[in-house]
Design an enzyme around this catalytic site. Structure first.
Site, PDB file in Angstrom:
ATOM      1  N   HIS A 397      11.604  -3.718   5.007  1.00  0.00           N
ATOM      2  CA  HIS A 397      10.162  -4.651   4.958  1.00  0.00           C
ATOM      3  C   HIS A 397       9.893  -4.986   6.430  1.00  0.00           C
ATOM      4  O   HIS A 397       8.726  -4.752   6.824  1.00  0.00           O
ATOM      5  CB  HIS A 397      10.473  -5.911   4.217  1.00  0.00           C
ATOM      6  CG  HIS A 397       9.229  -6.938   4.189  1.00  0.00           C
ATOM      7  ND1 HIS A 397       8.958  -7.670   5.196  1.00  0.00           N
ATOM      8  CD2 HIS A 397       7.987  -6.871   3.486  1.00  0.00           C
ATOM      9  CE1 HIS A 397       7.886  -8.405   5.015  1.00  0.00           C
ATOM     10  NE2 HIS A 397       7.263  -7.707   3.946  1.00  0.00           N
ATOM     11  N   CYS A 706       4.868  10.517   1.972  1.00  0.00           N
ATOM     12  CA  CYS A 706       4.481   9.430   2.425  1.00  0.00           C
ATOM     13  C   CYS A 706       5.558   8.437   2.891  1.00  0.00           C
ATOM     14  O   CYS A 706       5.377   7.213   3.154  1.00  0.00           O
ATOM     15  CB  CYS A 706       3.549   8.430   1.546  1.00  0.00           C
ATOM     16  SG  CYS A 706       4.301   8.360  -0.135  1.00  0.00           S
TER      17      CYS A 706
HETATM   18  C1  PEP Z   1       9.185   5.596  -0.392  1.00  0.00           C
HETATM   19  O1  PEP Z   1      10.004   5.209  -1.127  1.00  0.00           O
HETATM   20  O2  PEP Z   1       9.263   6.550   0.490  1.00  0.00           O
HETATM   21  C2  PEP Z   1       7.861   4.879  -0.267  1.00  0.00           C
HETATM   22  C3  PEP Z   1       6.799   5.326   0.569  1.00  0.00           C
HETATM   23  O3  PEP Z   1       7.837   3.787  -0.692  1.00  0.00           O
HETATM   24  P1  PEP Z   1       8.452   2.263  -0.581  1.00  0.00           P
HETATM   25  O4  PEP Z   1       8.893   2.602   0.778  1.00  0.00           O
HETATM   26  O5  PEP Z   1       7.340   1.633  -0.619  1.00  0.00           O
HETATM   27  O6  PEP Z   1       9.441   2.234  -1.471  1.00  0.00           O
END
Ligand code: PEP
Ligand code: MG
Length: 755
Positions: A397, A706
């Protein structure tokens, strides 16, 4: 030359009067002149103070005590300060001056209640903030108390804190004078502070913090205030955090103030409505434009009346052309090493945040140190010039939010909260992940290089579309300034978590409309910045532990391993109402013509989950066949079954490598003890990704990334060579990822032509 009067009214003061009325007094005068609603006040000038010293013949006696004083000797400092303050208190105020002050006081009304504030004449100058070094007395009434408070303000020029500060800042004691502002006390029903521009990055978002009662509660950090983010360019509130405001400061009967508990019904409701936010933001803009400098402003509201109580320049922002990255002057002593999670270098004072109660202690420019950050800490993170955590990796986070805020961050140091001491000055290198002792950077710059400028200088066209990740609507402008081809991931948890309540709380408390509005407004803010470019919004995905501190968090199930638990699409499929409300927000946007909105489902492990979600949307009235719906590939099963997903009709797949790596390698992404085993380029991870890319290409389905690995140029080189069709990177990485993609594409073409 005319003699400077003992007393000046605000209407008579201009900014050139700083030597007479101090920074605070001059600023109030100027604010009055530009039409800001400042409560009536007069100033007892610095000349009046100086004439008093000289007239009484105590000047030399007093300054000679301070000469050569070793301010690092705390005991000696304390004693000297007390002696000097006693000299002042024992030296009576000239009677004539006393009469003049009382006459001015009478002009204000009949025994009005006033605030008596010190205004040191080197105070609040653009390059040094003396704020809070001298005393302020609130709730003062009657002639005698007024004169005594003014006298005490004079003495406070020689308080230990003030002497120490001047010595460290290189101010000669003799060169600093004190004026005293006597101002009608506004009995604010609600009050707080605002930053006309972002306190760290200098962007044109006005940040307003507010709580119940007098503003002292917010200024002193006694309470965690509500936090509202207003975008001056679009005229909209783009983010809000409603805090649990437990205490307020109120006037205490005849004299002084007291701290009391806020009654239960008011603790969790917003202090400000949109109309008030807009009005405050308008005043912030007037002040900033007038001073040609971002301002830190105190405000108060009584009934419908808004008052501006104080305005001073924000000292932490680096402006315009200075905004190049800070350079390390010398290497300094390394205190801690962790992972560089958000680039940039910043120096500041350590504030250790152990619980939500500590958030108010983080002032603009401080270095916030925590075990790990939570969504409810975002308002304090906005004020920090850098963030250090014990736990976490590049995808935790703290890392995600810091990058969006443009704030340097070093995470996973294991022991920052133990090794660093509150108040200690440190320098954080968020690129290398190092924390140095003291101030070792050449400039006190915070934040990241000017992204927009870099893009404007070199627009590069790539076949691979280069998108950007967004979590906070307030980052949307910076995100679009990168020139990205769209948003490859909009994490909407942050829109909801910022309200301090779980989605379930809204449902249970008949506040569904509020929930939908918040989602709709947040998403729309981002979409408006991207003008028709694709924006893929991910449905809610927060592990249960992230909800724990929120209101309603007590209803969240205790899970042994929240990362493997009730999150993502799994939870939505079992929580019809939560899913329905999200879809309502999406539908509003589609109905308004935002056809570029695509929906992405997180943590999908089986094609049936995708089909079920699609069916639910259909039942909720969405024309699913004409909408862009896709999945995140975060669980190995979804990569292995990618053909079945393609058959099920996904429009796109996007690798969420943050999770894909942890689920493939069984390495907790937030656990610093295994951080060195968290390997984005592990052959098993690459093999899974390659397989899915090949299948997507064959099936004609857009395939993207992503996760954080999409911000790593090396990884992106490999991804482009492997055939990925789009990459979504962090704001700070978009430019270099675009360059990497362009170079890789050129090489592919060149190699092919030479074959
Ligand atoms: C991921 O898991 O790569 C992602 C982009 O989602 P988060 O980091 O919000 O779990
Ligand atoms: Mg994920």
């Amino acid at each position: 030359m005319n003699k400077m009067p003992d007393i000046l009214w605000l209407a008579e003061i201009k900014k050139e009067d700083i030597p007479s009325v101090g920074g605070k007094g001059a600023s109030l005068g100027e604010m009055t002149a530009v039409g800001l609603p400042v409560p009536p006040a007069f100033v007892v000038t610095a000349q009046a103070f100086r004439r008093y010293l000289v007239g009484a013949g105590v000047e030399e006696k007093l300054y000679s005590r301070l000469e050569g004083l070793d301010v690092d000797d705390a005991e000696l400092l304390e004693k000297t300060a007390n002696d000097v303050m006693n000299i002042i208190m024992e030296t009576e105020m000239p009677e004539a001056l006393g009469r003049e002050i009382i006459a001015a006081y009478k002009k204000m009304g009949n025994n009005e209640i006033v605030a008596v504030r010190s205004s040191a004449t080197a105070e609040d100058l653009p390059d040094a903030s003396f704020a809070g070094q001298q005393e302020t007395y609130l709730n003062i009434k009657g002639d005698n108390d007024l004169l005594e408070s003014i006298h005490k303000c004079w003495a406070s020029l020689f308080g230990a804190r003030a002497i120490y500060y001047r010595a460290k800042q290189g101010f000669d004691d003799r060169s600093v004078d004190i004026a005293v502002v006597v101002q009608i006390l506004v009995f604010s029903e609600k009050a707080g502070v605002m930053f006309s521009s972002h306190p760290v990055t200098g962007e044109t978002t006005t940040i307003i913090e507010g709580s119940w009662g007098l503003g002292e509660a917010v200024v002193s950090g006694t309470v965690s205030p509500d936090n509202y983010v207003f975008d001056q360019s679009t005229g909209r509130v783009v983010d809000r955090y409603i805090a649990n405001k437990i205490v307020e400061i109120l006037p205490d009967g005849e004299k002084g103030t007291k701290e009391v508990e806020v009654d239960k019904e008011r603790q969790d409701i917003p202090v400000l409505n949109d109309n008030e936010i807009k009005k405050l933001a308008k005043f912030a803009k007037i002040a900033e434009e007038h001073y040609e400098n971002p301002q830190d402003i105190e405000w108060g509201i009584v009934g419908e009346e808004i008052y501006i109580l104080q305005s001073r320049p924000i000292t932490t922002i680096k402006k315009g052309s200075d905004k190049e990255e800070a350079k390390m002057e010398n290497e300094g002593k390394i205190l801690l090493e962790g992972q560089g999670a958000s680039p940039g270098i910043a120096t500041g004072k350590v504030v250790i945040v152990s619980s939500i109660k500590d958030l108010g202690k983080v002032n603009e420019g401080d270095i916030m140190v925590a075990k790990m950050t939570n969504p409810d800490m975002v308002p304090a993170m906005r004020r920090a010039s850098a963030i250090i955590t014990d736990e976490g990796g590049m995808t935790c986070h703290a890392a995600i939010v810091s990058r969006e805020l443009g704030t340097p961050a070093t995470v996973g140091t294991k022991k920052a909260t133990k090794v660093l001491a509150a108040g200690q000055t440190v320098t954080v290198d968020g690129e290398k992940g190092i924390v140095y002792e003291g101030a070792v950077a050449k400039a006190s710059d915070a934040g990241q290089p000017a992204i927009q400028a870099a893009f404007a200088a070199a627009p590069i066209i790539t076949a691979t579309s280069i998108k950007v990740n967004v979590s906070l609507p307030e980052a949307a402008k910076r995100a679009s300034a990168t020139g990205a081809d769209g948003v490859g991931l909009l994490r909407i948890e942050h829109l909801i978590l910022g309200l301090g309540k779980t989605p379930n709380w809204f449902i249970r408390n008949d506040k569904e409309d509020e929930f939908v509005d918040e989602l709709y407004t947040g998403i729309k803010t981002v979409m408006d910045e991207f003008n028709g470019k694709p924006v893929w919004v991910r449905t809610l995905d927060a592990p249960t532990d992230e909800f724990r501190n929120m209101k309603g968090g007590e209803d969240e199930p205790e899970e042994h391993n929240p990362m493997l638990g009730w999150r993502g699409i799994r939870r939505d499929l079992q929580s019809f109402d939560q899913f329905r409300l999200q879809v309502e927000a999406f539908k509003r946007l589609w109905d308004e013509g935002y056809d570029n909105l695509g929906i992405m489902f997180p943590l999908v492990g089986h094609p049936d989950e995708f089909l079920q979600a699609k069916d639910m949307m259909y039942d909720l009235g969405v024309d699913v066949d004409n909408k862009t719906l896709g999945i995140m590939v975060e669980i190995p099963s979804s990569a292995i079954l990618i053909d079945d997903f393609i058959d099920a009709g996904i429009d796109f797949a996007s690798f969420g490598t943050n999770d894909l790596i942890q689920y493939t390698l069984a390495i907790d992404r937030n656990n610093q003890n295994v951080a060195d085993m968290y390997m984005p380029k592990h052959p098993a991870v690459l093999k899974i990704i390659k397989y899915a890319i090949d299948r997507c290409r064959r099936g004609g389905v857009e395939c993207s990334i992503c996760g954080q690995a999409g911000s790593d140029p090396d990884m992106v080189k490999w991804l482009v060579e492997t055939g990925i069709t789009s990459v979504s990177a962090n704001i700070d990485a978009v430019q270099k990822i675009r360059e990497t993609a362009a170079r890789t594409e050129a090489k592919i073409i060149l190699d092919a032509s030479r074959k």
